[in-house]
Motif scaffolding. Structure first.
Motif, PDB file in Angstrom:
ATOM      1  N   ALA A 145       0.806  -1.249  -0.224  1.00 30.83           N
ATOM      2  CA  ALA A 145      -0.176  -0.136   0.448  1.00 30.83           C
ATOM      3  C   ALA A 145       1.218   1.263   0.022  1.00 30.83           C
ATOM      4  CB  ALA A 145      -0.917   0.017   0.925  1.00 30.83           C
ATOM      5  N   SER A 146       0.612   2.191  -0.138  1.00 34.45           N
ATOM      6  CA  SER A 146       1.816   3.958  -0.519  1.00 34.45           C
ATOM      7  C   SER A 146       0.872   4.512   0.459  1.00 34.45           C
ATOM      8  CB  SER A 146       0.945   4.193  -1.679  1.00 34.45           C
ATOM      9  OG  SER A 146       0.143   4.763  -2.208  1.00 34.45           O
ATOM     10  N   GLU A 197      -2.468   6.048  -0.030  1.00 35.79           N
ATOM     11  CA  GLU A 197      -3.445   5.036   0.279  1.00 35.79           C
ATOM     12  C   GLU A 197      -4.212   5.156   1.213  1.00 35.79           C
ATOM     13  OE1 GLU A 197      -3.393   1.892  -3.774  1.00 35.79           O
ATOM     14  OE2 GLU A 197      -1.714   1.998  -2.406  1.00 35.79           O
ATOM     15  N   ASP A 245       4.426   8.506  -2.104  1.00 35.00           N
ATOM     16  CA  ASP A 245       3.700   7.294  -3.875  1.00 35.00           C
ATOM     17  C   ASP A 245       4.846   6.164  -2.604  1.00 35.00           C
ATOM     18  OD1 ASP A 245       2.409   7.902  -4.870  1.00 35.00           O
ATOM     19  OD2 ASP A 245       3.763   9.791  -5.915  1.00 35.00           O
ATOM     20  N   CYS A 270       6.066   2.917  -1.022  1.00 40.45           N
ATOM     21  CA  CYS A 270       5.382   1.728   0.000  1.00 40.45           C
ATOM     22  C   CYS A 270       5.157   2.071   1.386  1.00 40.45           C
ATOM     23  CB  CYS A 270       6.357   0.688  -0.655  1.00 40.45           C
ATOM     24  SG  CYS A 270       5.522  -0.740   0.151  1.00 40.45           S
ATOM     25  N   PHE A 271       4.038   2.063   2.271  1.00 38.76           N
ATOM     26  CA  PHE A 271       4.482   1.572   3.854  1.00 38.76           C
ATOM     27  C   PHE A 271       4.877   1.211   4.380  1.00 38.76           C
ATOM     28  CE2 PHE A 271       2.076   1.258   7.656  1.00 38.76           C
ATOM     29  CZ  PHE A 271       1.911   1.830   8.553  1.00 38.76           C
TER      30      PHE A 271
END
Ligand SMILES: Nc1ncnc2c1ncn2[C@@H]1O[C@H](COP(=O)(O)OP(=O)(O)O)[C@@H](O)[C@H]1O
Ligand SMILES: [Mg+2]
Lengths: 234, 277
Positions: free
Chosen positions: A86-87, A90, A128, A130-131
Motif C-alpha cells: 500500500a502506498s 492510499e 507514493d 510503499c508503506f
C-alpha cells in the motif's frame, strides 16, 4: 453533556481482569491524557472507547451526537502486516472513508484533505512510497495523518510519539494541541511523557489496572499520585 | 498464431469457456489480493471442496449444478468466515475439517449413485467442455455482478483489508464488507470450478496476487497487475491445453507457476541484496 461517559467499567481477557472501576467523562473539545505503566490497561481502555472491546462490567454511554464516523484513531502497535502492499497516500486517504457514507468513491475534497494532512505531517514527499518500506517514525506519521483525516469530533491516539525522535515529538505535541484548540476536536491520548501530558492536556487519567486518578492537570500536580510520578521534578 | 486462434474460436464450446474463464480469472484475481492479505487463502480452498460436494449431490439428484452449488457454497463461505474470525476455535483446523468432510460426502454420494463418471472427474480436475449454454449465461451475469460490486466497494475493501480495527473504530461496517468478500469469493469459486476443477480453483485466486506482490508496492498496482497476470496466464493456459490436449485447469496453474517464478526472479534482481522469496 459529555460525548463519552464511562461508568464503572472493567475489562478482561478471558476472565482475566486487566482494568477495573474506571469512571470518567470525555467532554466536547477537551484534551485528556492517559498515563500509566506498560500493561496497566491503557490500550484496552482505548479499545473499549472505540467499541472494539466490550466492558465486562459497567457502561460506556456515548452521546447521540457522536458517531463512530466522527472519530479518528491511531493504534499503538501497527497491526498492519509486514508485507502489505500500500502506498502512503492510499493509507492516509483510507482515513476519509468514514466521510463517504454510501458514496463509493473519494471526492476531490477527500483527496485534498488527505494531501493537506500529509503536508502537515511532512510526509508529502513520500506519498507514493510503499508503506511497509518506511521507517518506524514515518509509518507513525502516516497513521497519524490517517487518524487526522478521520477525526471530526474526537481524536484518539495510543502512544503516538513512541517511534519518533524528540524533536519530531515536540512538533507532534504542538500539532495535537493546535488541532484541539483550532478545530475543537477532543483529544484522548495515551502518553508516557508525564511532563508534556501535564503541560498540554486539560485532564489526566492515570491507570494502574484500576483508576488511580482522574481530574484536571492542575489537580494532578497537587495530588499524591501526581507528586510521586512527577518525582518532584516540578 | 492467428490461424490457431481462429481455429480454436470456431468451436462454440471453446468460445463459451474462454468468455467465462476470462471473466472468472478477473474476479478471482481481484478477490485474491484481499483474501491473501487477510490470510483467508484457506477459505478459498475450503470453499472449493464444499463446491465439489455440492456439485456431486446436484448431479446425483439430477439438479442444475450451478443453482445448487452457489447457495451451498455461499452459506459455507459465511460459516468459514465466522470460524476464522472467531479465534477461540482453531480456525484453520476447522476449515480443513469442513472442507474434507464436504469432499468425503461428495465422494460417497458419487460412488453410491453415478459412480466415477467423466462428469465427476471434471469436477475434480476441471474441463473446458463442462459448461452448458445456460451455465454460460448465468456465469457471465454473475461474474459481471462480482466485478461491479468489487469496483463499487473497492475503497472499503482496501480499508478493511489494510486495517480492520481502524475501519471498525471509525465507523466503517467491517463485518458487512468481510461478508461481501466471502460472498463474492464463493460465487467466483463456483463459477471457476467447472473449468479449473475443485482441486485447482483456489490457485486461480491465490497465484496472481502473490505473483504481482513480488513486484508491485501499492494496493492499486497489485490489483491491476494481478488482473493482467491472471488473464494472460488463463489465455496461455487455454491455448496450451488445446494444443497438447492437456487438462485446462492444470495448464493454467502451470503457467501461473512460471509467472510467479519470473516475478520472483525479477524482484530478486531488482533488490539484489535481499534474496528472500
Ligand atoms: N489480546 C489480549 N489478550 C490477552 N491479554 C491481553 C491482550 N491485550 C492485552 N492483554 C493484557 O492486558 C493487560 C493490559 O494491556 P494493555 O491495555 O495493552 O496495556 P497498556 O496499553 O497500558 O500497556 C496486559 O497485562 C496485557 O498482557
Ligand atoms: Mg498500550
Amino acid at each position: 453533556m459529555a460525548m463519552i461517559s464511562c461508568q464503572d467499567i472493567s475489562f478482561a481477557y478471558e476472565s482475566n481482569i486487566v482494568l477495573s472501576a474506571v469512571n470518567f467523562d470525555i467532554e466536547e473539545g477537551s484534551y485528556i491524557s492517559i498515563l500509566g505503566e506498560n500493561g496497566s490497561g491503557k490500550s484496552t481502555l482505548i479499545k473499549g472507547l472505540l467499541g472494539l472491546q466490550k466492558p465486562i462490567k459497567g457502561k460506556i454511554n456515548i452521546s447521540e451526537t457522536l458517531k463512530n464516523s466522527d472519530i479518528g484513531y491511531m493504534p499503538q502497535t501497527n497491526a498492519v502486516q509486514k508485507d502489505f502492499p500500500a502506498s502512503v497516500y492510499e493509507v492516509v486517504l483510507s482515513g476519509r472513508l468514514n466521510n463517504l457514507g454510501i458514496r463509493p468513491f473519494y471526492r476531490k475534497q477527500d483527496r485534498e484533505n488527505a494531501l493537506s494532512n500529509m503536508e502537515f505531517l511532512n510526509i508529502i514527499d513520500i506519498k507514493d512510497c510503499c508503506f511497509r518500506e518506511l521507517s518506524g517514525g514515518q509509518q507513525q506519521r502516516a497513521l497519524l495523518a490517517r487518524a487526522l483525516c478521520a477525526a471530526h469530533k474526537l481524536l484518539i491516539l495510543d502512544e503516538p510519539s513512541s517511534g519518533l525522535d524528540p524533536l519530531v515529538s515536540d512538533d507532534l505535541y504542538q500539532l495535537i494541541k493546535n488541532i484541539n484548540l483550532k478545530q475543537k476536536i477532543a483529544i484522548v491520548m495515551v502518553s508516557h511523557d508525564i511532563d508534556r501530558a501535564v503541560e498540554y492536556s486539560d485532564y489526566i487519567l492515570h491507570l494502574q489496572n484500576k483508576q488511580l486518578f482522574f481530574g484536571t492537570a492542575a489537580d494532578y500536580l497537587k495530588s499524591d499520585i501526581g507528586k510521586i510520578f512527577m518525582g518532584g521534578r516540578k | 498464431m492467428i490461424e490457431l486462434l481462429s481455429e480454436m474460436f470456431s468451436y462454440t464450446f471453446l468460445v463459451r469457456a474462454v468468455i467465462v474463464g476470462f471473466l472468472v480469472s478477473i474476479c478471482a484475481s481481484l478477490l485474491g489480493v484481499s483474501l491473501v492479505l487477510k490470510r483467508y487463502s484457506m477459505i478459498g480452498d475450503g470453499l472449493s471442496h464444499v463446491g465439489f460436494g455440492s456439485l456431486a449431490i446436484a448431479s446425483a439428484l439430477n439438479l442444475a449444478p450451478l443453482a445448487v452449488s452457489i447457495p451451498v457454497v455461499v452459506a459455507a463461505a459465511f460459516i468459514l468466515l465466522r470460524i476464522s474470525e472467531n479465534s477461540k476455535i482453531k480456525g484453520d483446523a476447522s476449515i480443513a475439517l469442513m472442507s474434507t468432510s464436504a469432499m468425503a460426502i461428495g465422494v460417497i454420494v458419487i460412488s453410491m449413485t453415478t459412480g466415477l463418471t467423466t462428469d465427476v472427474c471434471n469436477y475434480m480436475f476441471g474441463s473446458i467442455l463442462a459448461m452448458s449454454e445456460n451455465d454460460v449465461y448465468l456465469s457471465v451475469v454473475l461474474s459481471i455482478i462480482v466485478l461491479i460490486l468489487f469496483i463499487v466497494f473497492y475503497n472499503k475493501i482496501f480499508a478493511v483489508t489494510f486495517d480492520e480495527n481502524f475501519s471498525r473504530a471509525t465507523g466503517v461496517q467491517a463485518g458487512i464488507y468481510n461478508m461481501l468478500i466471502a460472498l463474492l469469493t464463493a460465487i467466483t469459486i463456483v463459477l471457476g470450478m467447472r473449468m479449473m476443477g475443485a482441486l485447482l480453483i483456489s490457485s486461480l485466486i491465490i497465484f496472481p496476487s502473490l505473483t504481482s506482490m513480488r513486484l508491485c508496492k501499492t494496493f492499486k498496482s497489485v490489483i491491476i497487475c494481478s488482473v493482467f497476470v491472471s488473464v494472460l496466464c488463463f489465455f496461455i493456459g487455454v491455448i496450451i491445453s488445446y494444443l497438447y490436449a492437456a487438462p485446462t485447469g492444470a495448464s493454467i496453474v502451470g503457467i501461473n507457476i512460471i509467472a510467479f517464478c519470473a516475478f520472483s526472479l525479477a524482484s530478486m534482481i531488482k533488490n539484489k541484496k535481499g534474496g528472500v522469496l
